[in-house]
Design a protein around this motif. Structure first.
Motif, short mmCIF file in Angstrom:
data_model
loop_
_atom_site.label_atom_id
_atom_site.label_comp_id
_atom_site.label_asym_id
_atom_site.label_seq_id
_atom_site.Cartn_x
_atom_site.Cartn_y
_atom_site.Cartn_z
N ASN A 1 -3.12 12.16 3.07
CA ASN A 1 -3.50 11.06 2.17
C ASN A 1 -4.77 10.39 2.71
OD1 ASN A 1 -3.62 8.27 1.17
ND2 ASN A 1 -1.75 8.84 0.08
N THR B 1 0.85 -1.20 0.00
CA THR B 1 0.00 0.00 0.00
C THR B 1 0.88 1.25 0.00
OG1 THR B 1 -1.60 -1.21 1.32
CG2 THR B 1 -1.87 1.18 1.25
N VAL C 1 4.24 5.94 -5.44
CA VAL C 1 4.27 6.11 -6.90
C VAL C 1 3.31 7.23 -7.31
CG1 VAL C 1 3.73 4.96 -9.10
CG2 VAL C 1 5.00 3.74 -7.33
N LYS C 2 2.15 7.33 -6.59
CA LYS C 2 1.17 8.37 -6.96
C LYS C 2 1.59 9.76 -6.47
CE LYS C 2 -2.60 5.65 -5.72
NZ LYS C 2 -3.88 5.54 -5.09
N HIS C 3 2.19 9.84 -5.25
CA HIS C 3 2.51 11.15 -4.65
C HIS C 3 3.94 11.13 -4.09
CE1 HIS C 3 -1.90 11.45 -4.51
NE2 HIS C 3 -1.90 10.33 -3.85
N ARG D 1 2.51 1.82 -3.39
CA ARG D 1 1.53 2.30 -4.37
C ARG D 1 1.29 3.81 -4.19
NH1 ARG D 1 -1.97 -1.71 -3.48
NH2 ARG D 1 -3.27 -0.43 -2.14
N GLU D 2 1.15 4.25 -2.93
CA GLU D 2 0.91 5.67 -2.68
C GLU D 2 2.15 6.50 -3.00
OE1 GLU D 2 -2.05 6.97 -2.03
OE2 GLU D 2 -2.83 4.94 -2.16
#
Ligand code: SAM
Length: 215
Positions: free
Chosen positions: A96, A28, A34-36, A31-32
């Motif tokens: 987030n 998790t 990579v996004k931010h 993944r976060e």
């Protein structure tokens, strides 16, 4: 059937069970990241050695309110709750929304609340939850990659949110934050934990104690 297996795994002990349990939060977190990337600031959660080093000097018996900035997947959150007195509270603040939803769903503890918001709003957030001041604030925020001015605003608000003598505990990969903390706090003590990947710096910033009134 699958639910029964998951419940068994949550209760199971030993290195294999522990390793399997740590995979989901790490996935998790990645993944976060990579996004931010700028807001998360790290590719993996903190190590257990770092958690121990940052929390080792906390005066747990006298904590009434502990605030955590940037809990992510809860790497520090759960160890804090293990030490926190029964009548104290832990408020975790993260920008987030996914992390906040996950922590509130997974941690069923009357002493805990995760709030979606910025650390710069700490006084409003703790006030809305019935608190005037915090004993400790812990930060996992990536100060050096936050938008311009945000780190300084967070340090100023944190100093105001702490009780006299309260501490702002900050772990970081660089010395960037030292200048920010020194501008707002009476004293900043430096430490480090080399068994983290990458090695991590620890800063303990103290709010000045109130001056005794003249007789
Ligand atoms: C490096 S991660 C730390 C995660 C976890 N505490 C750890 O040690 O593994 C940084 C966290 O700070 C959060 N964050 C970034 N800017 C923030 C802000 N202004 N206020 C609150 N949280 C913020 C990110 O969403 C992320 O969860």
């Amino acid at each position: 059937m699958a639910t029964v297996q998951v419940k068994k795994l949550r209760r199971a002990h030993g290195p294999v069970a522990r390793a399997i349990r740590s995979v989901k939060p790490a996935a998790t977190f990645f993944r976060e990241f990579v996004k931010h990337p700028g807001m998360i600031g790290s590719i993996i959660p903190s190590s257990r050695a770092l958690v121990r080093a940052v929390l080792e000097d906390v005066d747990w018996a006298n904590v009434r309110l502990f605030v955590e900035y940037g809990p992510g997947v809860g790497t520090f959150t759960r160890p804090i709750l293990e030490k926190l007195p029964p009548d104290a509270m832990l408020i975790a603040i993260d920008t987030n929304a996914g992390f906040v939803r996950m922590l509130n769903a997974e941690i069923a503890d009357y002493r805990f609340r995760a709030v979606h918001g910025s650390a710069a709003e700490v006084r409003r957030i703790i006030g809305e939850l019935g608190h005037a001041e915090a004993d400790y604030v812990l930060s996992g925020l990536p100060f050096s990659t936050l938008p311009a001015g945000v780190g300084d605003a967070i340090a100023a608000e944190t100093e105001r949110a702490l009780r006299p003598g309260g501490q702002f505990l900050v772990y970081q990969y660089s010395n960037y934050v030292l200048k920010v903390l020194s501008a707002h706090f009476a004293q900043v003590v430096r430490d480090g934990e080399w068994r983290n990947i990458p090695p991590c710096k620890i800063f303990r910033a103290y709010k000045a104690r109130a001056l005794a009134k003249a007789a």
